[in-house]
Write a protein that holds these residues in place. Structure first.
Motif, PDB file in Angstrom:
ATOM      1  N   SER A  75      39.600   4.844  -5.141  1.00  0.00           N
ATOM      2  CA  SER A  75      38.583   3.803  -5.254  1.00  0.00           C
ATOM      3  C   SER A  75      39.201   2.426  -5.029  1.00  0.00           C
ATOM      4  CB  SER A  75      37.915   3.850  -6.625  1.00  0.00           C
ATOM      5  OG  SER A  75      37.289   5.094  -6.834  1.00  0.00           O
ATOM      6  N   ALA A  76      38.398   1.527  -4.502  1.00  0.00           N
ATOM      7  CA  ALA A  76      38.845   0.161  -4.242  1.00  0.00           C
ATOM      8  C   ALA A  76      37.917  -0.825  -4.932  1.00  0.00           C
ATOM      9  CB  ALA A  76      38.865  -0.110  -2.740  1.00  0.00           C
ATOM     10  N   ALA A  77      38.394  -2.031  -5.127  1.00  0.00           N
ATOM     11  CA  ALA A  77      37.539  -3.073  -5.690  1.00  0.00           C
ATOM     12  C   ALA A  77      36.383  -3.342  -4.743  1.00  0.00           C
ATOM     13  CB  ALA A  77      38.347  -4.341  -5.926  1.00  0.00           C
ATOM     14  N   GLY A  78      35.178  -3.526  -5.326  1.00  0.00           N
ATOM     15  CA  GLY A  78      34.032  -3.846  -4.500  1.00  0.00           C
ATOM     16  C   GLY A  78      32.824  -3.009  -4.849  1.00  0.00           C
ATOM     17  N   PRO A  79      31.757  -3.130  -4.060  1.00  0.00           N
ATOM     18  CA  PRO A  79      30.493  -2.440  -4.356  1.00  0.00           C
ATOM     19  C   PRO A  79      30.661  -0.922  -4.382  1.00  0.00           C
ATOM     20  CG  PRO A  79      30.171  -4.141  -2.695  1.00  0.00           C
ATOM     21  CD  PRO A  79      31.644  -3.994  -2.867  1.00  0.00           C
ATOM     22  N   ALA A  80      29.896  -0.297  -5.273  1.00  0.00           N
ATOM     23  CA  ALA A  80      29.876   1.160  -5.387  1.00  0.00           C
ATOM     24  C   ALA A  80      28.498   1.577  -5.887  1.00  0.00           C
ATOM     25  CB  ALA A  80      30.962   1.648  -6.334  1.00  0.00           C
ATOM     26  N   THR A  81      28.185   2.834  -5.713  1.00  0.00           N
ATOM     27  CA  THR A  81      26.911   3.381  -6.159  1.00  0.00           C
ATOM     28  C   THR A  81      27.167   4.636  -6.973  1.00  0.00           C
ATOM     29  OG1 THR A  81      25.757   2.538  -4.207  1.00  0.00           O
ATOM     30  CG2 THR A  81      24.661   4.287  -5.441  1.00  0.00           C
ATOM     31  N   VAL A  82      26.501   4.739  -8.120  1.00  0.00           N
ATOM     32  CA  VAL A  82      26.555   5.952  -8.941  1.00  0.00           C
ATOM     33  C   VAL A  82      25.189   6.619  -8.869  1.00  0.00           C
ATOM     34  CG1 VAL A  82      27.030   6.948 -11.204  1.00  0.00           C
ATOM     35  CG2 VAL A  82      28.212   4.848 -10.499  1.00  0.00           C
ATOM     36  N   ARG A  83      25.180   7.850  -8.422  1.00  0.00           N
ATOM     37  CA  ARG A  83      23.937   8.637  -8.388  1.00  0.00           C
ATOM     38  C   ARG A  83      24.010   9.710  -9.461  1.00  0.00           C
ATOM     39  NH1 ARG A  83      24.709   7.026  -3.086  1.00  0.00           N
ATOM     40  NH2 ARG A  83      22.840   6.071  -2.157  1.00  0.00           N
ATOM     41  N   THR A  84      22.995   9.754 -10.294  1.00  0.00           N
ATOM     42  CA  THR A  84      22.988  10.675 -11.420  1.00  0.00           C
ATOM     43  C   THR A  84      21.931  11.753 -11.230  1.00  0.00           C
ATOM     44  OG1 THR A  84      21.375   9.400 -12.699  1.00  0.00           O
ATOM     45  CG2 THR A  84      23.715   8.809 -12.958  1.00  0.00           C
ATOM     46  N   GLU A  85      22.134  12.862 -11.914  1.00  0.00           N
ATOM     47  CA  GLU A  85      21.171  13.963 -11.905  1.00  0.00           C
ATOM     48  C   GLU A  85      21.100  14.540 -13.314  1.00  0.00           C
ATOM     49  OE1 GLU A  85      20.437  18.365  -9.841  1.00  0.00           O
ATOM     50  OE2 GLU A  85      22.248  17.205  -9.389  1.00  0.00           O
ATOM     51  N   THR A  86      19.910  14.624 -13.848  1.00  0.00           N
ATOM     52  CA  THR A  86      19.724  15.246 -15.159  1.00  0.00           C
ATOM     53  C   THR A  86      19.625  16.750 -14.959  1.00  0.00           C
ATOM     54  OG1 THR A  86      18.588  13.298 -16.040  1.00  0.00           O
ATOM     55  CG2 THR A  86      18.246  15.390 -17.188  1.00  0.00           C
ATOM     56  N   LEU A  87      20.574  17.480 -15.539  1.00  0.00           N
ATOM     57  CA  LEU A  87      20.605  18.927 -15.382  1.00  0.00           C
ATOM     58  C   LEU A  87      19.866  19.645 -16.506  1.00  0.00           C
ATOM     59  CD1 LEU A  87      24.343  19.315 -14.311  1.00  0.00           C
ATOM     60  CD2 LEU A  87      22.326  19.051 -12.867  1.00  0.00           C
ATOM     61  N   ARG A  88      19.888  19.055 -17.686  1.00  0.00           N
ATOM     62  CA  ARG A  88      19.203  19.671 -18.834  1.00  0.00           C
ATOM     63  C   ARG A  88      18.981  18.623 -19.903  1.00  0.00           C
ATOM     64  NH1 ARG A  88      20.696  21.370 -23.880  1.00  0.00           N
ATOM     65  NH2 ARG A  88      19.442  23.033 -24.815  1.00  0.00           N
ATOM     66  N   ARG A  89      17.802  18.616 -20.474  1.00  0.00           N
ATOM     67  CA  ARG A  89      17.512  17.792 -21.644  1.00  0.00           C
ATOM     68  C   ARG A  89      17.215  18.713 -22.811  1.00  0.00           C
ATOM     69  NH1 ARG A  89      16.728  12.394 -21.553  1.00  0.00           N
ATOM     70  NH2 ARG A  89      16.573  11.352 -19.526  1.00  0.00           N
ATOM     71  N   GLY A  90      17.913  18.494 -23.914  1.00  0.00           N
ATOM     72  CA  GLY A  90      17.705  19.306 -25.104  1.00  0.00           C
ATOM     73  C   GLY A  90      17.517  18.436 -26.323  1.00  0.00           C
ATOM     74  N   ARG A  91      17.244  19.068 -27.459  1.00  0.00           N
ATOM     75  CA  ARG A  91      17.072  18.300 -28.692  1.00  0.00           C
ATOM     76  C   ARG A  91      18.376  17.678 -29.163  1.00  0.00           C
ATOM     77  NH1 ARG A  91      13.190  21.611 -32.907  1.00  0.00           N
ATOM     78  NH2 ARG A  91      11.242  21.471 -31.709  1.00  0.00           N
ATOM     79  N   THR A  92      19.460  18.457 -29.079  1.00  0.00           N
ATOM     80  CA  THR A  92      20.739  17.996 -29.613  1.00  0.00           C
ATOM     81  C   THR A  92      21.610  17.328 -28.569  1.00  0.00           C
ATOM     82  OG1 THR A  92      20.676  19.820 -31.206  1.00  0.00           O
ATOM     83  CG2 THR A  92      22.785  18.697 -30.912  1.00  0.00           C
ATOM     84  N   VAL A  93      21.683  17.931 -27.382  1.00  0.00           N
ATOM     85  CA  VAL A  93      22.503  17.377 -26.308  1.00  0.00           C
ATOM     86  C   VAL A  93      21.764  17.492 -24.985  1.00  0.00           C
ATOM     87  CG1 VAL A  93      24.707  17.870 -27.458  1.00  0.00           C
ATOM     88  CG2 VAL A  93      23.705  19.566 -25.904  1.00  0.00           C
ATOM     89  N   SER A  94      22.161  16.663 -24.042  1.00  0.00           N
ATOM     90  CA  SER A  94      21.661  16.739 -22.673  1.00  0.00           C
ATOM     91  C   SER A  94      22.855  16.730 -21.731  1.00  0.00           C
ATOM     92  CB  SER A  94      20.734  15.563 -22.361  1.00  0.00           C
ATOM     93  OG  SER A  94      19.555  15.616 -23.134  1.00  0.00           O
TER      94      SER A  94
END
Length: 282
Positions: A75-94
């Motif tokens: 990685s270098a200094a400068g613009p970056a993009t983070v793309r996320t994906e929710t795989l599971r949502r639960g009561r205690t953990v996601s």
């Protein structure tokens, strides 16, 4: 008007309009070490994006319990993009996944990091049932330890990160700096941010990769880029200095495992990590 602490500003993510789950960020050159951005800082950025994604709604999970990242390119200094994906949502953990990319020389995105994480709520864990045989490291007081100001200029030039953090190394583990490594494969020290920001779960992810490469104590004074890093956050850290121990038991053919323990000011073990690293000779 309150001023946002440097660490929070430098790891901030902004939702990208029209692309759900995507966040823009700007990787700070002040966290460079060797050829790239510190792996712990990148882990904190990815976790902040996952926190924004998984920390919403009725079952909000804002704290990283476990996060594993593979570092694919430098990685270098400068613009970056983070793309996320929710795989599971639960009561205690996601559970969620994240990829961090930056524009390549041809303008096409280049993947820097890919992470998988479990988030939950650490509230209630701080006073829960704790049974551990682990012992906090015994260190001299911070004022009796070795600061980055005492490092050679060529070392600090190659690692601007040292100017952004306050690390005090145990004199017993810095013999390598004068050509006398202990060969125990261990480095210990104190950590805090000079801006006065108190530690929290996201900062612990930076701290998991913040000390000099433990191979220095084996007499191998070369950078050791992280290939994979897994961190477990066990509790909210109390205010004050953190104590950090990095160690290895096996260096072979240029590769090593590096284990870390992070203890807070109440002698609570608040985070643990293990990474696979490769020594890169210069």
């Amino acid at each position: 008007m309150t001023t946002q602490p440097d660490f929070d500003r430098e790891t901030a993510v902004t939702p990208r309009a029209g692309e759900p789950g995507a966040y823009d960020t700007d990787l700070p050159g002040s966290f460079r070490i060797g050829m790239g951005i510190n792996g712990g800082l990148l882990l904190s950025v990815a976790a902040r994006a996952l926190q924004a994604e998984l920390g919403q709604g009725e079952d909000a999970h804002r704290d990283p319990f476990s996060i594993s990242a593979y570092y694919l390119t430098t990685s270098a200094a400068g613009p970056a993009t983070v793309r996320t994906e929710t795989l599971r949502r639960g009561r205690t953990v996601s559970t969620g996944a994240a990829t961090l990319t930056q524009p390549g020389e041809d303008g096409e995105p280049v993947e820097r990091l890919r992470a998988l994480a479990t988030f939950g709520d650490l509230n209630g864990h701080d006073n829960g049932d704790v049974r551990t045989t682990a012992k906090p490291p015994q260190l001299p007081p911070p004022e009796q330890c070795v600061t980055s100001d005492q490092a050679p200029k060529e070392f600090t030039h190659a690692a601007p990160l040292l100017k952004r953090i306050d690390v005090r190394l145990d004199p017993d583990t810095v013999g390598w700096a004068v050509g006398e490594p202990s060969h125990r494969g261990e480095i210990r020290g104190w950590f805090r941010l000079p801006e006065g920001r108190e530690p929290d779960p996201l900062l612990l992810l930076l701290v998991a990769d913040v000390l000099p490469p433990v191979t220095f104590d084996l007499g191998i004074i070369d950078w050791a880029p992280t290939l994979e890093l897994t961190a477990h956050v066990r509790a909210h850290p109390a205010p004050g200095w953190l104590r950090v121990v990095h160690s290895t038991r096996n260096f072979a053919d240029g590769y090593l495992e590096e284990d870390a323990e992070i203890w807070d000011s109440t002698d609570r073990l608040v985070a643990q990590s293990r990474q696979l690293a490769r020594v890169r000779t210069t």
